[in-house]
Design an enzyme around this catalytic site. Structure first.
Site, PDB file in Angstrom:
ATOM      1  N   PRO A   1       9.747  24.855  65.785  1.00 30.67           N
ATOM      2  CG  PRO A   1       8.242  23.171  66.332  1.00 30.67           C
ATOM      3  CD  PRO A   1       8.305  24.597  65.867  1.00 30.67           C
ATOM      4  CD  GLU A   2      14.433  26.139  62.893  1.00 31.54           C
ATOM      5  OE1 GLU A   2      14.618  25.483  61.854  1.00 31.54           O
ATOM      6  OE2 GLU A   2      14.026  27.306  62.889  1.00 31.54           O
TER       7      GLU A   2
ATOM      8  CG  HIS B   1      -4.783  25.107  71.381  1.00 31.91           C
ATOM      9  ND1 HIS B   1      -5.620  25.894  70.632  1.00 31.91           N
ATOM     10  CD2 HIS B   1      -4.461  25.837  72.497  1.00 31.91           C
ATOM     11  CE1 HIS B   1      -5.800  27.058  71.256  1.00 31.91           C
ATOM     12  NE2 HIS B   1      -5.119  27.045  72.379  1.00 31.91           N
TER      13      HIS B   1
ATOM     14  NE  ARG C   1       2.540  31.030  68.246  1.00 29.25           N
ATOM     15  CZ  ARG C   1       3.681  31.687  68.291  1.00 29.25           C
ATOM     16  NH1 ARG C   1       4.320  31.972  67.168  1.00 29.25           N
ATOM     17  NH2 ARG C   1       4.209  32.057  69.434  1.00 29.25           N
TER      18      ARG C   1
ATOM     19  CE  LYS D   1      24.742  31.743  45.401  1.00 33.65           C
ATOM     20  NZ  LYS D   1      23.430  31.882  44.779  1.00 33.65           N
TER      21      LYS D   1
END
Length: 280
Positions: free
Chosen positions: A2-3, A100, A119, A161
Site C-alpha cells: 500500500p502506497e 489474518h 504477511r 545529484k
C-alpha cells in the site's frame, strides 16, 4: 505494498465510522507483527475516544482523546502502518474474524476497526509524544499534495545529484508517497527518462514533474488506490487506478501516447517501465 493513495483511501473510508467514537474493547489475536503490539494497547484505548484521523506519508495517525472533546488535544496517538499486505477495514460487532485478522478496536457504536495482514509486516504502535522526535517521522520530506512540494524544491535538492531521477523521486526525504507505481506514471506524464541523472533535469522539467506527481496521486486517491494484489479499502473494496496505468506493468506493450514499445529496466533494485519515444 500500500502506497500513499491506498493509505489515504483507507483513512477516508474508515474515518466516518470511528471518529468521535468511544472504544469499548480491544482484541489482539496476533501480537507478533513487525513491531510487537504494545502490551498496554487495550489498557490505554478502552474508555478513550478516537479523534480526527490524520495521515503522514504512509502512516495513519489516530489521536486518542481521554476525557475530552473530539477537538481537544490528543492524549496519545496511534501510529498504524499497513506494511506490504495489510488493510484496515470496518466490520460490525458479531462479524466473525477471518484468518489474518490480527487486531480489533471495538467502538460503542457497534463498528469495529479490524486490522488484516497476512504477511504481518505492518504494525500498530504509539507515536512519540513529539512527532518531530519520532524516528519514523522525523526525516520525512513534504507531502506531495501540499504547497511545500513543487518544482523549485525538487530542483534545489537535485543539484549535483548523480542518482537517476526515479530513485531520487522515490526518496522519502525528498517527497513522501511517490512509490514505484506513481513515480513511473509521473515521469511518463512529464516526459522524463527515469534513467536521467537527477542533477541534469532542468527547473522547467521539475515544474512539470511536480505537477505530474500531484495529478497522478490525486487521481489515484479519487479512484481508490491501485489494487495489484492485496489492497482493499476500509469497506473491503479494491482500488481502480490500475485501469488507468500508462506504463507500470505494461512492458512490451505499445505506448498509449506514441505507440513505441515500452521498455522495462531496473533502477535502484526496482523494476521500471518507460517509453523510449516519449521520455527523454
Amino acid at each position: 505494498m500500500p502506497e500513499l493513495p491506498e493509505v489515504e483511501t483507507t483513512r477516508r473510508g474508515i474515518a466516518p465510522y470511528i471518529e468521535g467514537q468511544e472504544v469499548t474493547e480491544v482484541l489482539v489475536r496476533q501480537p507478533r507483527l513487525r513491531v510487537p503490539v504494545p502490551d498496554d494497547l487495550a489498557e490505554r484505548l478502552v474508555g478513550a475516544r478516537i479523534g480526527v484521523l490524520m495521515r503522514r506519508a504512509k502512516y495513519l495517525q489516530i489521536p486518542i482523546q481521554v476525557g475530552g472533546a473530539l477537538e481537544g488535544d490528543a492524549s496519545a496517538t496511534l501510529l498504524w502502518h499497513l506494511g506490504m499486505s495489510g488493510s484496515l477495514r470496518i466490520a460490525r460487532v458479531g462479524d466473525l474474524p477471518k484468518k489474518h485478522d490480527h487486531v480489533d478496536v471495538v467502538t460503542a457504536s457497534g463498528y469495529v476497526l479490524r486490522y488484516h495482514d497476512p504477511r504481518r509486516f505492518g504494525f500498530v504502535d504509539w507515536q512519540a509524544t513529539d512527532a518531530a522526535q519520532d524516528k519514523r517521522l522525523a526525516h520525512l520530506g513534504p507531502e506531495p499534495l501540499s504547497d511545500a512540494f513543487n518544482g523549485k524544491w525538487l530542483y534545489t535538492l537535485s543539484r549535483n545529484k548523480r542518482v537517476a531521477v526515479k530513485p531520487f523521486l522515490m526518496d522519502n526525504q525528498v517527497v513522501v508517497g511517490a512509490g514505484n507505481i506513481y513515480a513511473a506514471e509521473a515521469l511518463f506524464m512529464a516526459g522524463i527518462d527515469p534513467r536521467r541523472a537527477a542533477g541534469r533535469v532542468s527547473r522547467a522539467r521539475y515544474d512539470a514533474l511536480a505537477l505530474a506527481v500531484k495529478e497522478v496521486l490525486a487521481a489515484a486517491i479519487t479512484q481508490g488506490g491501485t489494487t495489484l494484489r492485496d489492497f482493499v479499502s476500509g469497506q473491503g473494496e479494491p482500488g481502480y487506478f490500475a485501469q488507468r496505468l500508462n506504463v507500470y506493468g505494461r512492458h512490451g506493450q505499445p505506448c498509449l501516447r506514441c505507440g513505441a514499445e515500452l521498455r522495462r529496466i531496473t533502477l535502484g533494485q526496482r523494476a521500471s517501465v518507460f517509453c523510449p519515444g516519449c521520455q527523454r
